[in-house]
Design an enzyme around this catalytic site. Structure first.
Site, PDB file in Angstrom:
ATOM      1  N   HIS A 308       0.834  -1.206   0.000  1.00  0.00           N
ATOM      2  CA  HIS A 308       0.000   0.000   0.000  1.00  0.00           C
ATOM      3  C   HIS A 308       0.873   1.263   0.000  1.00  0.00           C
ATOM      4  CE1 HIS A 308      -3.666   2.328   1.146  1.00  0.00           C
ATOM      5  NE2 HIS A 308      -2.758   3.109   1.706  1.00  0.00           N
ATOM      6  N   GLU A 309       1.808   1.322   0.940  1.00  0.00           N
ATOM      7  CA  GLU A 309       2.635   2.539   1.031  1.00  0.00           C
ATOM      8  C   GLU A 309       3.502   2.685  -0.212  1.00  0.00           C
ATOM      9  OE1 GLU A 309       1.540   4.334   3.289  1.00  0.00           O
ATOM     10  OE2 GLU A 309       0.591   2.771   4.474  1.00  0.00           O
TER      11      GLU A 309
END
Ligand code: B3K
Ligand code: ZN
Length: 882
Positions: A308-309
């Site tokens: 995600h990051e």
């Protein structure tokens, strides 16, 4: 306007008031000298008026708890008549007409920063968190996402205290400061970015390094920084990072853009992780894992959060948000991307089911209560309270629906257009959706309502079959309940993936369809009511609707138990097979709950028991999928389905009755399963092994509910990994078995000093559905390992109790609410963000039966009445009371 003591109310920020800043800030050079009590920051910014800005327009910058030490323009110090500074803002009355350089000096005390926003201390290190509005706690600046600047950051510190000095971008210089015990590093980030993506880390860490070769052949250095002694726990995170980088190239054509990508794991963090450009800062629970300290779920979370990051580098950083109302532009889209990644890395149906469970357990209640808000809100008091399941998870569902409506290829074309057109921009949802409208030629104006209307839409479906005409009809009506500020709703575009399942389990063909647009296997619902007529249907089908959960809606369709059992056995859509089991269980659970409330003993249909036992041992089916099917709907899910006059004790008792009935009826099957799944192989976190463990632990859970508790302690003692050990501990403690105390003592002494594992020890106790739990939780707040300042530890006990223990938080005497409200008030003075999050545990209070409702309301009011409440907590309290 400041909050007043009486109402704790402020004026909201409104989307419709959006205006660009009068000035642009092109570059900022920061010079940060680290010291726990007295860090000095010098910020030199190149500023120019935007087109149309009248000469002399004041420059008003944001600040928060800052001490201003100097302010100069183009090298000349300003006199006190030229500006006004408070700890909240700096106003320069009449800046020069053209471009100019502003130099601002501020002083901050990271060691005193318990809010964990801005620059703060964690262990003996320094780190930052700037999203959403933390940069203003470092220097005065336009702390908003539409001001993009190129950052050059010089950091200086004592060498012994902070051997590593990190910031965004590429390292361009480093060295010792002659004649001192200090050193410095200079980082330059060539990509213009908003202040919320700034990061700085200084400290002493262990470093794990690797490299990744991008699709165009560039070598990128990868570094993960962890606490000394934890080096053996970073390998899975590193592997997840490399797989994420590769996947983003393959699935979206996105290549990484700097020479280095760094992740720093810290133990004090308000949320999961932060996507700062080139320097992600992570809550260490989403980095550190080894088999005896991390569960399979921890491993899956690490993979998902790392991805995600990393994916934010394109969806969030290269293309950022114009304003915070557009938060879902980066969050919903990036959740969609990480879900797709995990689906590709693991089992797609299993991932989908897990995601939908999360959506239904977190987002649906939010959407049904006083905190409901659109995926793109239009007002806020405190933006940090909008990092919600609605913005993230429903935001992802909206992107998923776009893909369903347009098809994979057109969706990809829309994404490509978005990346090409908006790279370097601070964009809006309109910009995003326009790319898909253009790529598809479709009018998406009705679709935009998904971003604007809150509440979970409902589809009410009736069916009819005319055998002589071979005609099958689905009557589909849509509606959406009123939500705060939105009493009435417009009809939305709802993609309903479907199949007409024939008697042999295969989907039936049809010759023609009318009454709605049907694209492939998707009915596109757009009107309040559709009569969808299928011609040439050879037999009466069982409808399988909303396959793959193709829209985040509630489906009201009267299906007989036989039809659900048939779908459970035969539907070719795995999601709907799982859904069929859920539907059957939910119906039974609601009935059982009703019986308990009426003082009767719930009677459980043996056919249901039999169906569950059969699923358990069906070797043709993936173990992970079987484990998910065997997991009964959670108490909160049942509460949500019941909707009003909720009695959590009755729900617990009803659920317990069903669980015991299945456990007893399926005892042989579960015993067989438990034994046949024993594995002699060394632990591996891969999805298939994790699925087998999940199924085996589910069998153990049922066996324990059938009274076979011996296996549980044996499991606890012999476990060679945290997944199995924690599953057993959860049962021993949750069922209040006599061995519980001994097991807890053993667990603590095995893992004493291992923060992430001790968090689990607190949570197991906080979530036990036992009358003694509140007293125990209260006592645990006095435990030497409890902490109000460490968010993970606080959440592991107090938030876990409030959100993970339906019966004890909702005790009929209101003592659970009072305990939580006390902690909201105590924590508010230390860390308002975490306190506000805790208070949102009250979000479904209106659905409770009258007595509990009155207690909950009284506690919300008590919180709201406290003078000097943070904006964070006041906002949640105000909206909850509505
Ligand atoms: N963008 C951050 C969340 C920041 C939360 C600020 N209160 C992590 C993420 O969603 O990736
Ligand atoms: Zn995110």
């Amino acid at each position: 306007m400041e909050a007043s003591a009486q109402t704790n109310r402020t004026d909201p920020v409104r989307l419709k008031d959006y205006r660009p800043t009068p000035y642009a800030i092109r570059t900022i050079d920061l010079d940060v000298r680290l010291d726990p009590e007295n860090t000095t920051v010098t910020a030199r910014s190149r500023i120019e008026p935007r087109e149309g800005t009248a000469p002399g327009t004041p420059l008003v910058l944001d600040g928060d708890e800052l001490i201003l030490t100097s302010v100069a323009i183009d090298g000349r110090a300003l006199g006190t008549a030229d500006y006004e500074a408070t700890d909240k803002r700096l106003e320069i009355f009449a800046p020069p007409a053209g471009a100019f350089t502003l130099e601002v000096g501020t002083r901050i005390a990271p060691a005193k920063n318990t809010k964990l926003m801005g620059l703060y201390r964690t262990a003996s290190n320094y780190c930052t968190q700037c999203e959403a509005e933390g940069f203003r706690r470092i220097t005065y600046f336009y702390d908003r996402p539409d001001v993009l600047a190129v950052y050059t950051t010089r950091i200086e510190a004592r060498k012994a205290e902070a051997p590593y000095l990190l910031s965004n971008g590429n390292l361009i210089e480093r060295g010792d400061i002659a004649g001192t015990d200090r050193h410095f590093a200079v980082w330059h980030d060539p990509f213009p970015k908003p202040a919320y993506l700034f990061a700085l880390v200084g400290g002493d860490f262990a470093r794990i390094s690797d490299t990744f070769r991008t699709m165009s052949g560039r070598d990128v250095t990868l570094e993960i920084y962890v606490e000394h002694g934890r080096e053996d726990r970073g390998a899975y995170a590193m592997d997840s990072l490399k797989r994420s980088m590769k996947w983003d190239e393959e699935a979206f054509g996105r290549e990484y853009d700097l020479d280095i990508f760094m992740i720093v794991a810290v133990s004090d963090f308000n949320m999961g992780a932060m996507e700062n450009k080139g320097l992600n800062v992570f809550n260490d629970k989403y980095v550190l894992a080894k088999p005896d300290t991390a569960t399979d779920q921890d491993y899956a979370n690490i993979e998902g959060v790392i991805a995600h990051e990393y994916f934010h580098n394109w969806t969030g950083n290269r293309i950022t948000c114009r304003d915070w109302f557009q938060l879902c532009l980066k969050e919903g889209l990036t959740v969609f991307r990480d879900q797709e990644f995990s689906s590709d890395q693991r089992s797609r149906p299993v991932k989908r089911i897990s995601d939908v469970r999360l959506l239904k357990s977190h987002q649906f209640p939010e959407d049904a209560g006083p905190l409901a808000h659109p995926v793109r809100p239009e007002t806020y008091h405190e933006i940090n309270n909008f990092y919600t399941a609605t913005v993230y998870e429903k935001g992802s569902e909206v992107v998923r629906m776009l893909k369903t409506l347009l098809g994979a290829e057109t969706f990809r074309a829309g994404m490509d257009l978005y990346f090409a057109r908006h790279d370097g921009d601070a964009a809006t949802i309109e910009d995003f959706v326009a790319c898909f409208a253009e790529a598809s030629g479709r009018d998406l104006s009705q679709f935009m309502l998904w971003y604007k209307q809150s509440g979970t839409p409902e589809l009410r479906v009736a069916q009819g079959y005319d055998a002589s005409a071979k005609r099958y009809t689905l009557t589909i009506e849509q509606s959406c309940p009123p939500t705060p500020g939105q009493p009435t709703k417009l009809p939305m575009t709802i993609p309903v993936r479907f199949g007409l399942v024939g008697p042999n389990g295969a989907d039936l063909a049809f010759e023609a369809v009318s009454g709605a647009e049907v694209a492939g296997d998707v009915i596109v619902v757009t009107e309040p009511k559709h009569e969808v007529v299928f011609e040439g249907v050879s037999a009466p089908p069982v409808p399988s609707l909303l396959r793959g959960f193709s829209a985040p809606v509630r489906l009201a369709l009267e299906l007989s138990a036989e039809a659900s059992l048939f779908l459970l056995a035969s539907d070719n859509d795995p999601f709907n097979r799982w859904q069929a089991a859920q539907t059957l269980a939910t119906t039974a659970l609601i009935e059982a709950t009703r019986a308990v409330r009426a003082g009767a003993v719930p009677s459980i249909d043996p056919k249901l028991v039999d169906a569950f036992a059969r699923v358990a041992v069906d070797d043709k089916v993936d173990p992970a999928f079987r484990a998910l099917t065997l997991a009964l709907p959670a108490e909160a899910d049942i509460a949500r389905e019941i909707g009003s006059d909720v009695d959590p004790d009755a729900i617990f008792a009803g659920r317990d009755a069903l669980k015991k009935a299945i456990a007893t009826g399926g005892r042989t099957a579960f015993r067989h399963l438990y034994e046949s799944l024993a594995s002699a192989e060394a632990y591996s976190p891969d999805a298939a092994s994790a699925g087998r463990r999940a199924l085996r632990n589910s069998a153990l859970d049922y066996l324990a509910h059938a009274g076979e508790t011996d296996s549980v302690m044996e499991r606890y003692r012999t476990a060679d990994n945290m997944t199995d050990r924690l599953a057993a501990l959860g049962l021993v403690v949750g069922l209040g078995l006599p061995e519980a105390e001994a097991a807890l003592i053993d667990f603590y002494s095995r893992f004493d000093g291992d923060g992430l594992v001790i968090d689990k020890w607190f949570t197991v106790q906080a979530t036990a559905p036992l009358a003694a739990t509140l007293d125990r939780v209260r006592a645990l707040t006095e435990h030497p390992a409890f902490s109000l300042t460490n968010p993970n530890r606080f959440r592991s006990l107090v938030t876990a109790f409030a959100t993970g223990n339906q019966t004890q938080f909702n005790r009929p005497d209101g003592a659970g609410y009072a305990f939580v409200a006390d902690h909201v008030l105590t924590l508010d003075e230390i860390n308002p963000q975490v306190a506000a999050r805790l208070l949102s545990a009250f979000r479904s209070w209106r659905a409770l039966e009258p007595r509990r409702r009155a207690y909950a309301e009284a506690e919300l009011k008590r919180v709201l009445d406290k003078p000097g409440l943070s904006r964070d907590v006041a906002d949640i309290a105000n909206r909850s009371l509505g």
